[in-house]
Design a protein around this motif. Structure first.
Motif, short mmCIF file in Angstrom:
data_model
loop_
_atom_site.label_atom_id
_atom_site.label_comp_id
_atom_site.label_asym_id
_atom_site.label_seq_id
_atom_site.Cartn_x
_atom_site.Cartn_y
_atom_site.Cartn_z
N LEU A 126 0.82 -1.21 0.00
CA LEU A 126 0.00 0.00 0.00
C LEU A 126 0.86 1.26 0.00
CD1 LEU A 126 -2.99 0.93 0.16
CD2 LEU A 126 -2.70 1.05 2.65
N THR A 127 2.05 1.21 0.59
CA THR A 127 2.90 2.40 0.74
C THR A 127 4.08 2.42 -0.23
OG1 THR A 127 4.18 1.28 2.48
CG2 THR A 127 2.30 2.62 3.18
N LEU A 128 4.02 1.62 -1.29
CA LEU A 128 5.12 1.62 -2.24
C LEU A 128 5.33 2.98 -2.89
CD1 LEU A 128 4.77 -1.85 -4.02
CD2 LEU A 128 6.71 -1.04 -2.67
N ARG A 129 4.26 3.76 -3.02
CA ARG A 129 4.37 5.09 -3.62
C ARG A 129 4.53 6.18 -2.57
NH1 ARG A 129 -0.78 5.70 -7.38
NH2 ARG A 129 0.22 7.72 -7.74
N THR A 130 4.48 5.81 -1.30
CA THR A 130 4.54 6.81 -0.23
C THR A 130 5.96 7.24 0.06
OG1 THR A 130 2.57 5.80 0.73
CG2 THR A 130 3.83 7.30 2.13
N GLY A 131 6.88 6.33 -0.01
CA GLY A 131 8.27 6.64 0.29
C GLY A 131 9.00 5.39 0.74
N TYR A 132 10.31 5.34 0.46
CA TYR A 132 11.07 4.13 0.76
C TYR A 132 11.18 3.89 2.26
CZ TYR A 132 14.66 0.57 0.18
OH TYR A 132 15.35 -0.62 0.20
N ALA A 133 11.21 4.95 3.07
CA ALA A 133 11.32 4.77 4.51
C ALA A 133 10.09 4.06 5.07
CB ALA A 133 11.52 6.12 5.20
N VAL A 134 8.90 4.49 4.63
CA VAL A 134 7.66 3.88 5.13
C VAL A 134 7.56 2.43 4.65
CG1 VAL A 134 5.15 4.06 5.17
CG2 VAL A 134 6.55 6.13 5.12
N THR A 135 7.87 2.20 3.38
CA THR A 135 7.80 0.84 2.85
C THR A 135 8.80 -0.07 3.57
OG1 THR A 135 7.14 1.70 0.69
CG2 THR A 135 8.01 -0.54 0.76
N THR A 136 10.00 0.45 3.82
CA THR A 136 11.01 -0.34 4.51
C THR A 136 10.57 -0.71 5.92
OG1 THR A 136 12.78 0.70 3.23
CG2 THR A 136 13.41 -0.38 5.27
N ALA A 137 9.89 0.19 6.59
CA ALA A 137 9.39 -0.13 7.93
C ALA A 137 8.43 -1.31 7.87
CB ALA A 137 8.71 1.10 8.53
N CYS A 138 7.54 -1.30 6.88
CA CYS A 138 6.60 -2.42 6.74
C CYS A 138 7.32 -3.71 6.36
CB CYS A 138 5.55 -2.08 5.69
SG CYS A 138 4.47 -0.69 6.10
N VAL A 139 8.29 -3.61 5.45
CA VAL A 139 9.03 -4.80 5.04
C VAL A 139 9.84 -5.36 6.21
CG1 VAL A 139 10.86 -5.65 3.53
CG2 VAL A 139 9.12 -4.10 2.63
N SER A 140 10.46 -4.48 6.99
CA SER A 140 11.23 -4.94 8.15
C SER A 140 10.33 -5.67 9.15
CB SER A 140 11.92 -3.75 8.83
OG SER A 140 12.81 -3.12 7.94
N ALA A 141 9.15 -5.11 9.38
CA ALA A 141 8.21 -5.78 10.28
C ALA A 141 7.78 -7.12 9.72
CB ALA A 141 6.99 -4.88 10.49
N TYR A 142 7.57 -7.18 8.42
CA TYR A 142 7.19 -8.44 7.78
C TYR A 142 8.27 -9.51 7.96
CZ TYR A 142 7.54 -11.51 3.67
OH TYR A 142 7.73 -12.57 2.84
N VAL A 143 9.52 -9.12 7.70
CA VAL A 143 10.61 -10.09 7.82
C VAL A 143 10.77 -10.53 9.27
CG1 VAL A 143 13.09 -10.43 7.51
CG2 VAL A 143 11.78 -9.19 5.79
N VAL A 144 10.60 -9.61 10.22
CA VAL A 144 10.73 -9.98 11.64
C VAL A 144 9.66 -11.01 12.02
CG1 VAL A 144 10.46 -9.13 14.00
CG2 VAL A 144 11.84 -7.85 12.36
#
Length: 711
Positions: free
Chosen positions: A463-481
């Motif tokens: 959902l946040t791929l167009r919002t900014g890399y920092a926001v997307t990375t936060a979601c991806v980091s949470a996913y990987v954790v």
């Protein structure tokens, strides 16, 4: 720009989010595909296979969100296949300590080279490196490596199947690209209303629209009828607007004729805006109130355009009517997709992914040279990923792969993106890991709840791929954790490791770029020379058509225009990237200052404008030739090629030969009887005068060149 300012600006660009979000339906579709893979595999095979399947499905889903005009299903399937191959090779090599670093270096180098094919391929290739690093940390025997690789590929296949069964705005990317071209034309018409000599259009929307119009056979069969032919009409409108506004070949500079031209340009801008909105929405166009102003008659006692200006206005009204009819009728018989020049084959074909392999291999082969930015990026990425991996290993950290993973995802071919993504990834990782660790500590979710939370985080990432890399990375980091939380381990210790290793990987990546940069500033003179040569060919091809209307191949004009547009776009991109680099222009391009570069750009732009104005009045095949135009075109082609070489090597530019040829040609035309000078001859003479003005401006712009120290 000093390093402090460059780092501040790039960090700010990486941390400031946009307000845009991806389509929630597409985000939900991608997350659903991951869930359809994760939960069955988790129930049947356990946590380790579920991790491989989830990684494959997530990365393949990310590929379907890239800015690409291929069918989304093919992108997901291709990404899944690439992930499966990288996973299998990683598992096969990880058991041999010397083999895995060598494989990692080679794979990272190849992933960097994929940028030669395009940004979509480069991004997907970088993700295969990250999956290789993550998945192979879950130890298995070589006998089951193939199974894990198959699960990664299965994730991509499920994503592809979900896209096929749940289509969401299948033609959205094509509509957006085409609408952007019409919106740019509307802005251009407004600029011309205020300034008849306004600069060129932004070439990027037209380059993107042309790429979007290249279709696979499946797309050819299913394309909406209302999208057919609109790009070709837009290409016709572009020179017609310029020819109407320019006082040298269009409406007079002052008086009632100029007022009438302004009315027509204002009405055209409103009509083009209406077309852009209709294309974007996929609906019939709603004509604006100003549509009657496009007619040539006007008030009975009002001004009337004459000559070439009248012809341009009449053609503009016809083109806008054709575009509106194309959208209104929504009928496949309305208009056939064609290239914008008569006599050229219709339709742009996009080969399948399999058939693209030879052309992709050729594109990569051309980049295998030390001065290539793509080759330097591949070398830098290979070194950074491998060094990050080797540096993290001696510490015996269980999650040491986060350092090379960060390096792989941060590295880009240019300075600004690499540094902004590095800062954004560090901030996003810290935030995502901190929040996720707190959730794990307080809630202590089990295996199934962790899987559910991972899928929710995937939805947030999409959902946040167009919002900014920092926001997307936060979601991806949470996913990987949450995903790797299916394995045993201390959450607090793991969180601290991830943050420190992310910092390590980011520092290594940014340090490598600082020590071994690929500065776009150093390539500005080269990009300018390429644009000059391309603009010269474009202007010469148009002029040659005036000299031999029946014998010239109209495809040559089209090809020359595309080359000029592409070269100008590359120069503009290089200048934009150079402005963000922490180097002084004069240090990197000592023979061409920034002020000279700007003046030279204006001169080459005027050369291209001469071709645009003449292109709006290209003669029909049965029209009489303009005497001497073909010979002048040959001289123009030769002179601009020599001038481009001079710009490239730092020598003075000399157009004396072209100036003499123009004087002879213009004198011969001036000796003709007044009644024998046709309208298109006047257009050719005006275009040639613009060419000579551009040549004089370019000579002045690069006259006083700096001599590099030590030369």
């Amino acid at each position: 720009m000093p390093w402090s300012a460059a780092l501040r600006d790039t960090a700010k660009s990486g941390l400031v989010p946009d307000r845009a979000l991806s389509d929630p339906r597409r985000a939900a579709r991608g997350a659903l595909a991951v869930a359809l893979v994760v939960f069955p595999v988790l129930a049947i095979a356990g946590t380790k296979p579920a991790t491989s399947a989830a990684m494959g499905a997530f990365i393949a889903g990310t590929a379907t969100f890239q800015r690409s005009f291929r069918p989304r299903a093919s992108l997901g399937a291709a990404a899944g296949l690439a992930l499966g191959v990288s996973t299998f090779l990683g598992y096969a090599a990880v058991g041999l300590p010397p083999a895995f670093p060598l494989l990692l270096a080679a794979w990272s180098f190849g992933a960097g080279l994929i940028w030669a094919v395009g940004p979509t391929g480069g991004v997907v290739a970088a993700t295969t490196v990250s999956v290789m690093l993550v998945v192979v940390q879950l130890p298995v025997s070589l006998a089951t490596a193939l199974g894990h690789a198959a699960l990664c590929a299965l994730g991509g296949a499920v994503q592809a199947l979900t896209v096929l069964l749940w289509p969401v705005d299948r033609w959205e990317a094509q509509r957006e690209a085409l609408a952007d071209a019409y919106a740019e034309l509307a802005d251009y018409a407004r600029r011309l209303r205020q300034d008849p000599l306004a600069a060129h259009l932004d070439p990027e929307p037209f380059i993107t629209a042309r790429s979007a119009s290249a279709l696979t056979p499946w797309q050819q069969r299913h394309r909406p009828a209302g999208m057919r032919g609109l790009r070709g009409i837009a290409e016709h409108i572009r020179p017609t607007l310029a020819a109407l506004a320019d006082p040298r070949v269009g409406a007079p500079a002052e008086g009632p004729g100029r007022d009438r031209a302004r009315e027509i340009l204002a009405a055209a801008a409103e009509s083009l805006d209406a077309l852009a909105r209709a294309i974007r929405a996929g609906e019939p166009v709603r004509p604006p109130r100003s549509t009657p102003a496009l007619t040539l008659a006007g008030p009975v006692d009002g001004p009337r355009l004459t000559g070439s200006a009248r012809r341009s206005a009449k053609r503009l009204a016809s083109l806008l009517t054709r575009a509106a009819d194309t959208l209104d009728r929504q009928d496949s018989s309305t208009v056939r997709e064609t290239d914008p020049w008569p006599g050229t084959p219709g339709g742009l074909r996009r080969p399948s992914l399999l058939r693209m392999v030879p052309s992709a291999a050729e594109a990569i082969r051309r980049q295998l040279q030390p001065r290539s930015a793509v080759f330097q990026h591949a070398v830098r990425m290979s070194g950074v990923v491998t060094i990050s991996y080797l540096v993290a290993r001696p510490f015996g950290l269980h999650h040491g792969y986060w350092a090379p993973l960060t390096a792989a995802m941060v590295m880009r071919p240019d300075f600004a993106q690499t540094f902004s993504r590095g800062v954004a990834r560090l901030a996003g990782t810290v935030a995502g890991v901190a929040v996720t660790t707190a959730v794990v500590q307080l809630a202590d979710p089990g295996v199934w709840l962790s899987a559910v939370l991972a899928v929710i985080c995937i939805f947030g990432a999409y959902l946040t791929l167009r919002t900014g890399y920092a926001v997307t990375t936060a979601c991806v980091s949470a996913y990987v954790v949450f995903l790797l939380g299916l394995q045993a381990g201390n959450p607090l210790e793991t969180a601290l490791e991830r943050v420190l290793l992310t910092l390590l990987g980011g520092v290594v990546a940014l340090g490598a770029y600082a020590l071994f940069p690929t500065w776009q500033t150093a390539r500005l003179a080269e990009r300018l020379a390429e644009w000059l040569a391309a603009a010269g060919r474009y202007s010469a091809e148009v002029m040659a058509t005036f000299g031999d209307p029946a014998g010239r191949d109209r495809r040559a004009v089209r090809d020359a225009l595309l080359d000029s547009r592409e070269a100008r776009s590359e120069l503009l991109q290089a200048i934009e990237r150079a402005d963000a680099e922490p180097v002084k222009h004069a240090d990197q391009v000592p023979e061409l200052s920034r002020k000279q570069l700007d003046r030279a750009r204006a001169a080459v732009g005027l050369l291209g404008r001469s071709a645009v104005l003449m292109e709006a009045h290209l003669p029909d095949a049965d029209s009489p030739p303009v005497p001497g135009a073909a010979e002048f075109a040959d001289e123009l082609r030769y002179a601009t090629a020599i001038a481009a070489a001079a710009v490239l090597i730092g020598e003075p530019v000399d157009f004396s030969g072209l100036r003499e040829a123009h004087a002879r040609w213009d004198a011969s035309l001036a000796r003709r009887p007044e009644g024998g000078i046709e309208d298109r001859t006047t257009v050719a003479r005006s275009g040639a005068a613009l060419v000579m003005q551009a040549a004089a401006d370019l000579e002045k712009a690069v006259r006083h060149r700096r001599v590099p120290s030590g030369a």
